[in-house]
Design a protein around this motif. Structure first.
Motif, PDB file in Angstrom:
ATOM      1  N   GLU A 113       0.845  -1.181   0.000  1.00  0.00           N
ATOM      2  CA  GLU A 113       0.000   0.000   0.000  1.00  0.00           C
ATOM      3  C   GLU A 113       0.888   1.241   0.000  1.00  0.00           C
ATOM      4  OE1 GLU A 113      -2.694  -0.271   3.260  1.00  0.00           O
ATOM      5  OE2 GLU A 113      -3.631  -2.136   2.541  1.00  0.00           O
ATOM      6  N   ALA A 114       0.259   2.406   0.111  1.00  0.00           N
ATOM      7  CA  ALA A 114       1.008   3.660  -0.016  1.00  0.00           C
ATOM      8  C   ALA A 114       2.057   3.809   1.086  1.00  0.00           C
ATOM      9  CB  ALA A 114       0.046   4.843   0.004  1.00  0.00           C
ATOM     10  N   THR A 115       1.786   3.327   2.299  1.00  0.00           N
ATOM     11  CA  THR A 115       2.729   3.496   3.410  1.00  0.00           C
ATOM     12  C   THR A 115       2.941   2.194   4.181  1.00  0.00           C
ATOM     13  OG1 THR A 115       0.921   4.195   4.871  1.00  0.00           O
ATOM     14  CG2 THR A 115       2.135   5.934   3.703  1.00  0.00           C
ATOM     15  N   SER A 116       2.619   1.072   3.610  1.00  0.00           N
ATOM     16  CA  SER A 116       2.754  -0.191   4.347  1.00  0.00           C
ATOM     17  C   SER A 116       3.127  -1.315   3.398  1.00  0.00           C
ATOM     18  CB  SER A 116       1.447  -0.532   5.088  1.00  0.00           C
ATOM     19  OG  SER A 116       0.404  -0.755   4.171  1.00  0.00           O
ATOM     20  N   LYS A 161       2.261  -6.862   8.962  1.00  0.00           N
ATOM     21  CA  LYS A 161       2.123  -5.669   8.153  1.00  0.00           C
ATOM     22  C   LYS A 161       3.027  -4.571   8.716  1.00  0.00           C
ATOM     23  CE  LYS A 161      -1.370  -2.598   6.161  1.00  0.00           C
ATOM     24  NZ  LYS A 161      -2.814  -2.263   6.102  1.00  0.00           N
ATOM     25  N   THR A 163       4.098  -0.867   8.868  1.00  0.00           N
ATOM     26  CA  THR A 163       3.422   0.406   8.606  1.00  0.00           C
ATOM     27  C   THR A 163       4.404   1.570   8.744  1.00  0.00           C
ATOM     28  OG1 THR A 163       2.734   0.490  10.937  1.00  0.00           O
ATOM     29  CG2 THR A 163       1.215  -0.537   9.377  1.00  0.00           C
ATOM     30  N   THR A 167       6.245   6.613   1.032  1.00  0.00           N
ATOM     31  CA  THR A 167       5.840   6.273  -0.334  1.00  0.00           C
ATOM     32  C   THR A 167       6.995   6.536  -1.294  1.00  0.00           C
ATOM     33  OG1 THR A 167       3.557   6.876   0.217  1.00  0.00           O
ATOM     34  CG2 THR A 167       4.130   6.703  -2.129  1.00  0.00           C
ATOM     35  N   ARG A 196       4.404   1.654  -2.839  1.00  0.00           N
ATOM     36  CA  ARG A 196       3.448   2.470  -3.583  1.00  0.00           C
ATOM     37  C   ARG A 196       2.081   1.819  -3.468  1.00  0.00           C
ATOM     38  NH1 ARG A 196       4.501   1.259 -10.004  1.00  0.00           N
ATOM     39  NH2 ARG A 196       4.607  -1.017  -9.860  1.00  0.00           N
ATOM     40  N   GLU A 197       1.095   2.564  -3.745  1.00  0.00           N
ATOM     41  CA  GLU A 197      -0.266   2.075  -3.572  1.00  0.00           C
ATOM     42  C   GLU A 197      -0.639   1.130  -4.713  1.00  0.00           C
ATOM     43  OE1 GLU A 197      -4.801   3.725  -2.762  1.00  0.00           O
ATOM     44  OE2 GLU A 197      -3.202   5.096  -3.377  1.00  0.00           O
ATOM     45  N   ILE A 198      -1.058  -0.089  -4.373  1.00  0.00           N
ATOM     46  CA  ILE A 198      -1.589  -1.037  -5.349  1.00  0.00           C
ATOM     47  C   ILE A 198      -3.093  -1.112  -5.114  1.00  0.00           C
ATOM     48  CG2 ILE A 198      -1.570  -3.436  -6.136  1.00  0.00           C
ATOM     49  CD1 ILE A 198       1.303  -3.626  -5.312  1.00  0.00           C
ATOM     50  N   VAL A 199      -3.815  -0.465  -5.996  1.00  0.00           N
ATOM     51  CA  VAL A 199      -5.267  -0.374  -5.823  1.00  0.00           C
ATOM     52  C   VAL A 199      -5.908  -1.749  -5.971  1.00  0.00           C
ATOM     53  CG1 VAL A 199      -7.371   0.711  -6.690  1.00  0.00           C
ATOM     54  CG2 VAL A 199      -5.219   1.994  -6.657  1.00  0.00           C
ATOM     55  N   ARG A 201      -4.968  -5.969  -6.820  1.00  0.00           N
ATOM     56  CA  ARG A 201      -3.960  -6.998  -6.998  1.00  0.00           C
ATOM     57  C   ARG A 201      -4.053  -7.592  -8.399  1.00  0.00           C
ATOM     58  NH1 ARG A 201      -1.738  -9.465  -2.487  1.00  0.00           N
ATOM     59  NH2 ARG A 201      -1.628 -11.404  -3.659  1.00  0.00           N
TER      60      ARG A 201
END
Length: 505
Positions: A113-116, A161, A163, A167, A196-199, A201
Protein backbone atom coordinates in the motif's frame (compact mmCIF):
# COMPACT_ATOMS: atom_id res chain seq x y z
CA UNK A 1 25.85 -36.34 96.31
CA UNK A 2 26.51 -39.12 93.82
CA UNK A 3 29.95 -40.57 93.84
CA UNK A 4 32.22 -40.98 90.82
CA UNK A 5 32.03 -44.43 89.29
CA UNK A 6 35.32 -46.10 88.36
CA UNK A 7 35.81 -46.78 84.64
CA UNK A 8 35.66 -50.39 83.57
CA UNK A 9 39.02 -52.15 83.01
CA UNK A 10 40.97 -49.19 84.39
CA UNK A 11 44.38 -49.87 86.03
CA UNK A 12 44.35 -50.83 89.70
CA UNK A 13 44.88 -48.03 92.26
CA UNK A 14 48.13 -47.83 94.20
CA UNK A 15 48.63 -50.05 97.21
CA UNK A 16 48.37 -47.09 99.60
CA UNK A 17 44.87 -46.33 98.38
CA UNK A 18 43.82 -49.98 98.68
CA UNK A 19 44.92 -50.18 102.35
CA UNK A 20 42.97 -47.10 103.31
CA UNK A 21 39.52 -48.26 102.21
CA UNK A 22 39.52 -51.99 101.61
CA UNK A 23 35.90 -52.67 102.68
CA UNK A 24 34.06 -50.04 100.61
CA UNK A 25 32.04 -51.56 97.74
CA UNK A 26 30.58 -49.24 95.09
CA UNK A 27 27.57 -50.31 93.04
CA UNK A 28 28.34 -49.88 89.31
CA UNK A 29 25.57 -49.04 86.82
CA UNK A 30 25.60 -50.47 83.30
CA UNK A 31 27.89 -48.76 80.80
CA UNK A 32 25.01 -47.25 78.91
CA UNK A 33 23.56 -45.54 81.96
CA UNK A 34 26.90 -44.32 83.42
CA UNK A 35 26.98 -40.58 84.05
CA UNK A 36 30.77 -40.39 83.91
CA UNK A 37 32.24 -38.55 80.94
CA UNK A 38 33.90 -40.88 78.42
CA UNK A 39 36.07 -39.09 75.86
CA UNK A 40 35.22 -41.40 72.98
CA UNK A 41 31.36 -41.19 73.27
CA UNK A 42 30.05 -37.73 72.45
CA UNK A 43 26.40 -38.31 73.38
CA UNK A 44 25.64 -37.79 77.13
CA UNK A 45 23.54 -40.33 79.01
CA UNK A 46 21.21 -39.55 81.93
CA UNK A 47 22.87 -39.89 85.33
CA UNK A 48 21.82 -42.60 87.81
CA UNK A 49 21.94 -41.60 91.50
CA UNK A 50 23.95 -44.03 93.70
CA UNK A 51 23.88 -44.10 97.54
CA UNK A 52 27.37 -44.37 99.06
CA UNK A 53 28.73 -44.08 102.62
CA UNK A 54 30.25 -40.87 103.79
CA UNK A 55 33.70 -42.33 103.47
CA UNK A 56 35.22 -40.79 100.40
CA UNK A 57 37.34 -43.04 98.26
CA UNK A 58 39.81 -41.33 96.02
CA UNK A 59 39.69 -42.51 92.40
CA UNK A 60 42.88 -42.07 90.49
CA UNK A 61 42.57 -40.03 87.31
CA UNK A 62 43.66 -41.86 84.24
CA UNK A 63 44.70 -39.74 81.28
CA UNK A 64 42.87 -40.58 78.01
CA UNK A 65 46.09 -40.54 76.03
CA UNK A 66 47.87 -43.19 78.09
CA UNK A 67 45.19 -45.88 78.46
CA UNK A 68 42.84 -46.76 75.56
CA UNK A 69 39.18 -46.85 76.50
CA UNK A 70 37.02 -49.39 74.72
CA UNK A 71 34.06 -48.07 72.74
CA UNK A 72 30.71 -48.36 74.43
CA UNK A 73 28.03 -50.05 72.36
CA UNK A 74 25.13 -47.61 72.09
CA UNK A 75 22.07 -48.11 69.90
CA UNK A 76 22.11 -45.87 66.83
CA UNK A 77 20.00 -42.78 67.24
CA UNK A 78 19.86 -39.69 65.07
CA UNK A 79 22.34 -38.09 67.46
CA UNK A 80 24.78 -41.04 67.70
CA UNK A 81 25.06 -42.15 63.98
CA UNK A 82 28.65 -42.03 62.78
CA UNK A 83 29.52 -39.00 60.68
CA UNK A 84 32.85 -40.22 59.37
CA UNK A 85 31.28 -42.02 56.29
CA UNK A 86 30.86 -39.72 53.26
CA UNK A 87 27.76 -40.01 51.07
CA UNK A 88 28.47 -40.82 47.36
CA UNK A 89 28.51 -37.76 45.17
CA UNK A 90 25.45 -37.56 42.83
CA UNK A 91 26.09 -38.00 39.10
CA UNK A 92 25.05 -34.83 37.31
CA UNK A 93 23.84 -35.61 33.73
CA UNK A 94 25.31 -33.60 30.95
CA UNK A 95 22.92 -30.85 29.90
CA UNK A 96 22.41 -30.86 26.11
CA UNK A 97 23.29 -27.70 24.28
CA UNK A 98 20.41 -25.52 23.19
CA UNK A 99 19.79 -25.53 19.46
CA UNK A 100 18.05 -22.51 17.88
CA UNK A 101 15.33 -23.02 15.26
CA UNK A 102 15.99 -23.06 11.52
CA UNK A 103 15.15 -20.02 9.43
CA UNK A 104 11.55 -19.29 8.33
CA UNK A 105 10.59 -20.45 4.83
CA UNK A 106 8.86 -19.00 1.74
CA UNK A 107 8.94 -15.32 2.70
CA UNK A 108 6.81 -13.40 0.19
CA UNK A 109 4.99 -10.10 -0.28
CA UNK A 110 1.30 -10.35 0.58
CA UNK A 111 0.37 -6.78 -0.26
CA UNK A 112 1.73 -3.27 -0.84
CA UNK A 113 0.00 0.00 0.00
CA UNK A 114 1.01 3.66 -0.02
CA UNK A 115 2.73 3.50 3.41
CA UNK A 116 2.75 -0.19 4.35
CA UNK A 117 4.05 -3.59 3.28
CA UNK A 118 2.41 -6.92 4.17
CA UNK A 119 4.56 -10.04 4.47
CA UNK A 120 3.74 -13.72 4.69
CA UNK A 121 5.95 -16.74 5.47
CA UNK A 122 5.91 -20.32 6.69
CA UNK A 123 7.16 -21.74 9.98
CA UNK A 124 10.72 -23.13 10.15
CA UNK A 125 11.23 -26.76 9.25
CA UNK A 126 13.02 -27.42 12.59
CA UNK A 127 12.05 -25.83 15.94
CA UNK A 128 15.31 -26.73 17.70
CA UNK A 129 15.41 -27.72 21.36
CA UNK A 130 12.72 -25.23 22.46
CA UNK A 131 9.38 -24.14 21.11
CA UNK A 132 9.34 -21.02 18.94
CA UNK A 133 8.33 -17.89 20.87
CA UNK A 134 7.62 -15.80 17.76
CA UNK A 135 9.18 -13.86 14.92
CA UNK A 136 11.09 -10.58 14.63
CA UNK A 137 10.61 -8.49 11.50
CA UNK A 138 13.24 -6.06 10.20
CA UNK A 139 13.65 -3.91 7.11
CA UNK A 140 16.22 -1.65 5.49
CA UNK A 141 16.05 0.97 2.78
CA UNK A 142 17.82 0.84 -0.56
CA UNK A 143 21.48 1.88 -0.24
CA UNK A 144 21.51 1.42 3.55
CA UNK A 145 23.09 -1.39 5.53
CA UNK A 146 21.18 -0.72 8.76
CA UNK A 147 18.35 -3.09 9.59
CA UNK A 148 15.47 -1.44 11.43
CA UNK A 149 13.47 -3.58 13.87
CA UNK A 150 9.71 -3.36 13.43
CA UNK A 151 8.49 -5.24 16.51
CA UNK A 152 10.28 -5.37 19.86
CA UNK A 153 8.23 -8.34 21.11
CA UNK A 154 8.14 -11.52 18.95
CA UNK A 155 5.00 -11.93 16.85
CA UNK A 156 3.41 -15.38 16.97
CA UNK A 157 1.66 -14.97 13.59
CA UNK A 158 3.20 -15.96 10.24
CA UNK A 159 2.09 -12.76 8.52
CA UNK A 160 2.83 -9.15 9.46
CA UNK A 161 2.12 -5.67 8.15
CA UNK A 162 4.94 -3.09 8.30
CA UNK A 163 3.42 0.41 8.61
CA UNK A 164 4.64 4.03 8.64
CA UNK A 165 6.77 3.63 5.52
CA UNK A 166 7.55 6.40 3.05
CA UNK A 167 5.84 6.27 -0.33
CA UNK A 168 8.33 5.69 -3.13
CA UNK A 169 11.03 4.05 -0.99
CA UNK A 170 12.49 0.73 -2.04
CA UNK A 171 13.03 -1.55 0.91
CA UNK A 172 14.08 -5.09 1.72
CA UNK A 173 12.62 -7.08 4.61
CA UNK A 174 13.64 -10.14 6.56
CA UNK A 175 12.14 -12.39 9.28
CA UNK A 176 13.91 -14.11 12.21
CA UNK A 177 12.46 -16.94 14.32
CA UNK A 178 13.14 -16.61 18.08
CA UNK A 179 13.08 -19.21 20.87
CA UNK A 180 14.72 -19.60 24.31
CA UNK A 181 17.69 -21.19 22.55
CA UNK A 182 18.30 -18.01 20.56
CA UNK A 183 17.43 -16.48 17.16
CA UNK A 184 17.51 -18.32 13.84
CA UNK A 185 19.19 -17.25 10.64
CA UNK A 186 17.20 -14.53 8.85
CA UNK A 187 15.12 -15.10 5.71
CA UNK A 188 15.10 -12.09 3.37
CA UNK A 189 13.10 -11.07 0.31
CA UNK A 190 14.84 -11.79 -2.98
CA UNK A 191 14.16 -8.34 -4.48
CA UNK A 192 13.60 -4.79 -3.30
CA UNK A 193 9.97 -3.74 -2.98
CA UNK A 194 8.84 -0.24 -3.91
CA UNK A 195 6.35 1.23 -1.50
CA UNK A 196 3.45 2.47 -3.58
CA UNK A 197 -0.27 2.07 -3.57
CA UNK A 198 -1.59 -1.04 -5.35
CA UNK A 199 -5.27 -0.37 -5.82
CA UNK A 200 -6.03 -3.83 -7.22
CA UNK A 201 -3.96 -7.00 -7.00
CA UNK A 202 -2.97 -8.65 -10.31
CA UNK A 203 -5.35 -11.43 -11.30
CA UNK A 204 -5.69 -13.50 -14.49
CA UNK A 205 -9.24 -14.27 -15.64
CA UNK A 206 -8.54 -17.47 -17.57
CA UNK A 207 -11.48 -18.50 -19.82
CA UNK A 208 -13.01 -21.86 -19.10
CA UNK A 209 -12.11 -23.40 -22.48
CA UNK A 210 -8.42 -22.73 -21.78
CA UNK A 211 -8.43 -24.60 -18.46
CA UNK A 212 -8.07 -27.83 -20.42
CA UNK A 213 -5.88 -28.72 -23.41
CA UNK A 214 -6.56 -26.35 -26.30
CA UNK A 215 -6.38 -28.24 -29.63
CA UNK A 216 -5.98 -26.71 -33.10
CA UNK A 217 -5.24 -28.27 -36.46
CA UNK A 218 -2.06 -27.64 -38.39
CA UNK A 219 -2.43 -24.58 -40.59
CA UNK A 220 -5.13 -22.89 -38.52
CA UNK A 221 -4.66 -19.62 -36.64
CA UNK A 222 -4.39 -19.45 -32.85
CA UNK A 223 -5.90 -16.30 -31.31
CA UNK A 224 -6.18 -16.38 -27.50
CA UNK A 225 -7.62 -13.36 -25.68
CA UNK A 226 -7.02 -13.56 -21.92
CA UNK A 227 -8.37 -10.79 -19.67
CA UNK A 228 -6.63 -9.72 -16.46
CA UNK A 229 -6.99 -7.09 -13.74
CA UNK A 230 -4.63 -5.01 -11.63
CA UNK A 231 -3.91 -1.34 -10.79
CA UNK A 232 -1.52 0.18 -11.56
CA UNK A 233 -1.14 -1.61 -14.89
CA UNK A 234 0.81 -4.84 -14.30
CA UNK A 235 3.70 -6.16 -16.34
CA UNK A 236 2.82 -8.96 -18.76
CA UNK A 237 5.21 -11.77 -19.61
CA UNK A 238 4.73 -14.86 -21.83
CA UNK A 239 6.91 -17.97 -21.99
CA UNK A 240 6.75 -21.41 -23.60
CA UNK A 241 8.06 -24.48 -21.79
CA UNK A 242 10.03 -22.17 -19.50
CA UNK A 243 11.69 -20.28 -22.41
CA UNK A 244 10.86 -16.87 -23.93
CA UNK A 245 8.52 -16.89 -26.94
CA UNK A 246 9.98 -16.98 -30.44
CA UNK A 247 8.63 -13.85 -32.19
CA UNK A 248 8.87 -15.67 -35.54
CA UNK A 249 6.13 -18.11 -34.51
CA UNK A 250 4.03 -16.23 -31.94
CA UNK A 251 3.24 -12.58 -31.29
CA UNK A 252 1.78 -10.90 -28.21
CA UNK A 253 -0.29 -7.74 -27.89
CA UNK A 254 -0.99 -6.31 -24.44
CA UNK A 255 -3.87 -4.00 -23.66
CA UNK A 256 -5.10 -2.24 -20.55
CA UNK A 257 -7.18 -5.20 -19.38
CA UNK A 258 -6.26 -8.14 -21.64
CA UNK A 259 -3.42 -9.81 -23.47
CA UNK A 260 -3.57 -11.61 -26.84
CA UNK A 261 -1.43 -14.54 -28.01
CA UNK A 262 -1.55 -14.86 -31.81
CA UNK A 263 -0.08 -17.56 -34.07
CA UNK A 264 -0.89 -16.92 -37.74
CA UNK A 265 -0.22 -20.44 -39.09
CA UNK A 266 0.02 -23.09 -36.43
CA UNK A 267 2.56 -25.89 -36.74
CA UNK A 268 3.08 -29.03 -34.69
CA UNK A 269 6.19 -27.55 -33.09
CA UNK A 270 4.02 -24.77 -31.62
CA UNK A 271 2.56 -27.33 -29.19
CA UNK A 272 3.59 -26.98 -25.55
CA UNK A 273 2.85 -25.33 -22.21
CA UNK A 274 2.47 -21.56 -22.42
CA UNK A 275 2.78 -19.60 -19.18
CA UNK A 276 1.31 -16.14 -18.63
CA UNK A 277 2.62 -14.01 -15.74
CA UNK A 278 0.91 -10.80 -14.55
CA UNK A 279 3.09 -8.93 -12.04
CA UNK A 280 3.05 -5.72 -10.00
CA UNK A 281 6.32 -5.41 -8.09
CA UNK A 282 6.66 -8.73 -6.22
CA UNK A 283 2.96 -9.56 -6.39
CA UNK A 284 2.15 -11.81 -9.34
CA UNK A 285 -0.37 -14.25 -10.76
CA UNK A 286 0.41 -17.09 -13.17
CA UNK A 287 -1.60 -19.29 -15.52
CA UNK A 288 -0.53 -22.30 -17.58
CA UNK A 289 -2.17 -23.00 -20.95
CA UNK A 290 -1.71 -26.34 -22.73
CA UNK A 291 -1.79 -25.92 -26.52
CA UNK A 292 -1.67 -28.89 -28.88
CA UNK A 293 -1.40 -28.45 -32.63
CA UNK A 294 -2.59 -31.67 -34.27
CA UNK A 295 -3.27 -33.05 -37.73
CA UNK A 296 -4.82 -36.15 -39.20
CA UNK A 297 -3.02 -39.37 -38.30
CA UNK A 298 -1.33 -41.76 -40.65
CA UNK A 299 -2.92 -45.08 -41.69
CA UNK A 300 -2.41 -48.25 -39.63
CA UNK A 301 1.04 -49.69 -40.03
CA UNK A 302 -0.09 -53.03 -41.46
CA UNK A 303 -3.22 -55.14 -41.79
CA UNK A 304 -3.71 -58.84 -42.46
CA UNK A 305 -6.48 -61.37 -42.88
CA UNK A 306 -6.14 -63.65 -39.86
CA UNK A 307 -8.83 -66.22 -40.69
CA UNK A 308 -12.12 -66.81 -42.51
CA UNK A 309 -14.80 -69.37 -41.74
CA UNK A 310 -18.47 -69.72 -42.52
CA UNK A 311 -19.92 -66.24 -42.93
CA UNK A 312 -17.10 -64.56 -40.97
CA UNK A 313 -13.64 -63.13 -41.48
CA UNK A 314 -11.11 -62.03 -38.82
CA UNK A 315 -8.64 -59.19 -39.48
CA UNK A 316 -5.81 -57.64 -37.43
CA UNK A 317 -3.77 -54.42 -37.75
CA UNK A 318 -1.07 -52.36 -36.00
CA UNK A 319 -1.59 -48.73 -34.78
CA UNK A 320 -0.12 -46.00 -37.03
CA UNK A 321 3.42 -44.72 -36.59
CA UNK A 322 2.22 -41.09 -36.76
CA UNK A 323 -0.72 -40.28 -34.51
CA UNK A 324 -0.87 -36.67 -35.74
CA UNK A 325 0.26 -35.29 -32.34
CA UNK A 326 -3.01 -36.43 -30.80
CA UNK A 327 -4.31 -39.63 -29.25
CA UNK A 328 -5.96 -42.13 -31.59
CA UNK A 329 -9.67 -42.07 -30.75
CA UNK A 330 -10.68 -45.08 -32.87
CA UNK A 331 -10.67 -46.88 -36.22
CA UNK A 332 -13.11 -47.19 -39.10
CA UNK A 333 -13.33 -50.65 -40.75
CA UNK A 334 -14.71 -51.07 -44.27
CA UNK A 335 -15.37 -54.05 -46.58
CA UNK A 336 -15.51 -54.35 -50.38
CA UNK A 337 -16.96 -57.08 -52.58
CA UNK A 338 -14.45 -58.14 -55.23
CA UNK A 339 -17.18 -58.08 -57.90
CA UNK A 340 -18.45 -54.52 -57.34
CA UNK A 341 -15.37 -52.84 -55.77
CA UNK A 342 -17.54 -50.56 -53.59
CA UNK A 343 -16.58 -49.88 -49.98
CA UNK A 344 -19.04 -50.03 -47.07
CA UNK A 345 -18.52 -49.17 -43.41
CA UNK A 346 -18.54 -52.14 -41.07
CA UNK A 347 -17.36 -50.55 -37.80
CA UNK A 348 -16.94 -46.89 -36.77
CA UNK A 349 -15.05 -45.45 -33.77
CA UNK A 350 -13.77 -48.96 -33.06
CA UNK A 351 -11.00 -48.88 -30.41
CA UNK A 352 -9.39 -52.33 -30.65
CA UNK A 353 -6.80 -53.45 -33.22
CA UNK A 354 -8.63 -56.63 -34.29
CA UNK A 355 -12.19 -57.45 -35.24
CA UNK A 356 -14.46 -60.07 -36.79
CA UNK A 357 -16.61 -59.11 -39.78
CA UNK A 358 -19.81 -61.19 -39.97
CA UNK A 359 -22.81 -61.59 -42.27
CA UNK A 360 -20.74 -62.11 -45.41
CA UNK A 361 -22.38 -63.65 -48.49
CA UNK A 362 -21.50 -67.21 -49.43
CA UNK A 363 -19.60 -67.48 -52.67
CA UNK A 364 -18.29 -63.88 -52.65
CA UNK A 365 -14.75 -62.64 -52.01
CA UNK A 366 -13.99 -59.60 -49.83
CA UNK A 367 -11.20 -57.11 -49.19
CA UNK A 368 -10.97 -55.04 -46.00
CA UNK A 369 -9.37 -51.69 -45.11
CA UNK A 370 -8.96 -49.66 -41.90
CA UNK A 371 -8.70 -45.86 -41.31
CA UNK A 372 -7.12 -44.28 -38.20
CA UNK A 373 -8.98 -41.47 -36.43
CA UNK A 374 -8.11 -38.70 -33.94
CA UNK A 375 -9.62 -35.34 -32.95
CA UNK A 376 -8.83 -33.96 -36.42
CA UNK A 377 -10.66 -36.76 -38.26
CA UNK A 378 -9.86 -39.86 -40.31
CA UNK A 379 -6.50 -40.53 -41.87
CA UNK A 380 -6.20 -39.59 -45.54
CA UNK A 381 -5.17 -43.12 -46.51
CA UNK A 382 -6.16 -46.56 -45.28
CA UNK A 383 -4.42 -49.89 -44.78
CA UNK A 384 -5.84 -52.55 -47.17
CA UNK A 385 -5.58 -56.32 -46.84
CA UNK A 386 -3.50 -58.06 -49.50
CA UNK A 387 -5.35 -61.38 -49.25
CA UNK A 388 -8.92 -61.86 -50.30
CA UNK A 389 -11.37 -63.55 -47.93
CA UNK A 390 -13.29 -66.20 -49.91
CA UNK A 391 -16.57 -67.25 -48.35
CA UNK A 392 -16.98 -70.87 -49.44
CA UNK A 393 -20.14 -72.87 -49.42
CA UNK A 394 -20.16 -75.39 -46.62
CA UNK A 395 -20.25 -79.11 -47.44
CA UNK A 396 -23.36 -81.13 -46.67
CA UNK A 397 -21.55 -84.31 -45.68
CA UNK A 398 -21.25 -84.79 -42.00
CA UNK A 399 -18.20 -86.31 -40.42
CA UNK A 400 -18.11 -87.50 -36.88
CA UNK A 401 -15.42 -85.70 -35.02
CA UNK A 402 -13.13 -87.76 -32.91
CA UNK A 403 -12.64 -86.66 -29.35
CA UNK A 404 -9.93 -87.70 -27.04
CA UNK A 405 -11.02 -89.07 -23.73
CA UNK A 406 -10.52 -86.42 -21.10
CA UNK A 407 -9.59 -87.06 -17.55
CA UNK A 408 -11.78 -84.88 -15.37
CA UNK A 409 -10.25 -86.04 -12.09
CA UNK A 410 -9.38 -83.06 -9.93
CA UNK A 411 -8.28 -82.55 -6.35
CA UNK A 412 -10.65 -80.56 -4.13
CA UNK A 413 -10.43 -76.80 -4.58
CA UNK A 414 -12.49 -74.13 -2.86
CA UNK A 415 -13.88 -71.59 -5.32
CA UNK A 416 -15.44 -69.48 -2.58
CA UNK A 417 -13.79 -69.22 0.85
CA UNK A 418 -15.46 -68.75 4.21
CA UNK A 419 -15.89 -65.19 5.48
CA UNK A 420 -15.51 -63.99 9.06
CA UNK A 421 -18.90 -63.45 10.69
CA UNK A 422 -20.24 -61.59 13.70
CA UNK A 423 -23.66 -62.60 15.06
CA UNK A 424 -25.81 -61.84 18.06
CA UNK A 425 -26.37 -64.21 20.94
CA UNK A 426 -29.42 -66.40 20.27
CA UNK A 427 -29.77 -65.63 16.53
CA UNK A 428 -29.25 -68.54 14.15
CA UNK A 429 -26.46 -67.94 11.63
CA UNK A 430 -25.00 -69.78 8.63
CA UNK A 431 -21.54 -70.16 7.13
CA UNK A 432 -21.16 -70.69 3.36
CA UNK A 433 -18.39 -71.79 1.00
CA UNK A 434 -18.15 -73.59 -2.35
CA UNK A 435 -15.85 -76.37 -3.51
CA UNK A 436 -15.23 -78.40 -6.63
CA UNK A 437 -13.42 -81.67 -7.24
CA UNK A 438 -13.68 -85.01 -9.04
CA UNK A 439 -14.52 -87.50 -7.62
CA UNK A 440 -16.98 -85.70 -5.38
CA UNK A 441 -15.11 -84.73 -2.20
CA UNK A 442 -16.22 -85.53 1.32
CA UNK A 443 -17.00 -82.46 3.43
CA UNK A 444 -15.93 -82.27 7.09
CA UNK A 445 -16.69 -79.30 9.37
CA UNK A 446 -14.47 -78.52 12.36
CA UNK A 447 -14.61 -76.05 15.21
CA UNK A 448 -11.28 -75.04 16.72
CA UNK A 449 -9.64 -78.01 14.92
CA UNK A 450 -12.19 -80.44 16.45
CA UNK A 451 -14.50 -82.29 14.08
CA UNK A 452 -18.20 -81.47 14.44
CA UNK A 453 -20.09 -84.74 14.60
CA UNK A 454 -23.75 -85.44 15.25
CA UNK A 455 -24.67 -82.40 17.26
CA UNK A 456 -28.25 -81.04 17.14
CA UNK A 457 -26.87 -77.52 17.42
CA UNK A 458 -25.17 -77.80 14.00
CA UNK A 459 -26.61 -78.77 10.63
CA UNK A 460 -24.48 -78.89 7.49
CA UNK A 461 -25.55 -79.43 3.87
CA UNK A 462 -23.82 -79.79 0.50
CA UNK A 463 -25.74 -78.83 -2.63
CA UNK A 464 -24.05 -78.66 -6.05
CA UNK A 465 -20.71 -77.88 -4.44
CA UNK A 466 -22.13 -75.24 -2.06
CA UNK A 467 -21.33 -76.16 1.54
CA UNK A 468 -23.32 -74.59 4.38
CA UNK A 469 -23.11 -74.91 8.16
CA UNK A 470 -26.10 -73.74 10.23
CA UNK A 471 -25.46 -72.85 13.88
CA UNK A 472 -28.72 -72.77 15.81
CA UNK A 473 -29.08 -70.07 18.45
CA UNK A 474 -25.36 -69.63 19.10
CA UNK A 475 -24.03 -68.51 22.44
CA UNK A 476 -20.70 -66.98 23.44
CA UNK A 477 -19.23 -70.50 23.75
CA UNK A 478 -20.01 -71.14 20.07
CA UNK A 479 -17.58 -68.45 18.89
CA UNK A 480 -14.24 -69.53 17.49
CA UNK A 481 -12.53 -70.66 14.30
CA UNK A 482 -14.63 -72.86 11.98
CA UNK A 483 -12.94 -74.93 9.27
CA UNK A 484 -14.40 -76.65 6.23
CA UNK A 485 -12.29 -79.52 4.83
CA UNK A 486 -12.89 -81.24 1.49
CA UNK A 487 -11.22 -84.64 0.89
CA UNK A 488 -11.13 -87.00 -2.10
CA UNK A 489 -8.69 -89.55 -3.50
CA UNK A 490 -6.50 -86.86 -5.12
CA UNK A 491 -6.01 -84.67 -2.07
CA UNK A 492 -7.71 -82.30 0.31
CA UNK A 493 -8.29 -78.57 0.81
CA UNK A 494 -9.39 -76.44 3.76
CA UNK A 495 -10.80 -72.97 4.40
CA UNK A 496 -11.60 -71.37 7.73
CA UNK A 497 -13.19 -68.28 9.22
CA UNK A 498 -13.72 -66.69 12.61
CA UNK A 499 -17.16 -66.46 14.23
CA UNK A 500 -17.73 -63.82 16.91
CA UNK A 501 -20.91 -64.00 19.05
CA UNK A 502 -21.91 -60.67 20.61
CA UNK A 503 -23.92 -60.59 23.82
CA UNK A 504 -26.29 -57.58 24.05
CA UNK A 505 -25.79 -55.46 27.12
Amino acid sequence: MPAKVPIKKSPAPPKAAQSKAPEVTMPVAPAVETSGAVPEVPAPVAETPVSVPETSVPVPETPATDTPVPETTVPDTPETKPTEEKAPEPVIPEVPKDEPPSKPENLSVDGVEATSLSLRWKSPEKEGTNAIDGYLIQYKKEGSEEWISVNMEPSISTHYKITNLNTGDKISARVIAVSKAGPSEPTSLEHLVQIREIVERPKIRLPRYLRQTFVKQVGEAVNLVIPFQGKPKPQIQWSKNGQPLDPKHASVRNGESDTILFIRTAERKDSGTYQLTVQIDDIEDKANIEIKIAERPGPPKSIKLADSWGFNAAIEWIPPLDDGNSDITGYTVQKSDKKTGEWFNVLENYRQTNCTVSDLIIGNSYYFRVFSENVCGLSEKAAVTKDCAVIKKSENTYKNEEYKECNFAEAPKFTQALSDRTTTNGYTTKLFCSVRGTPKPKIVWMKNQMEIREDPKFRYLVNEGVCSLEIRKPGPFDGGVYTCKAVNSLGEATVDCKLNVKVPQ
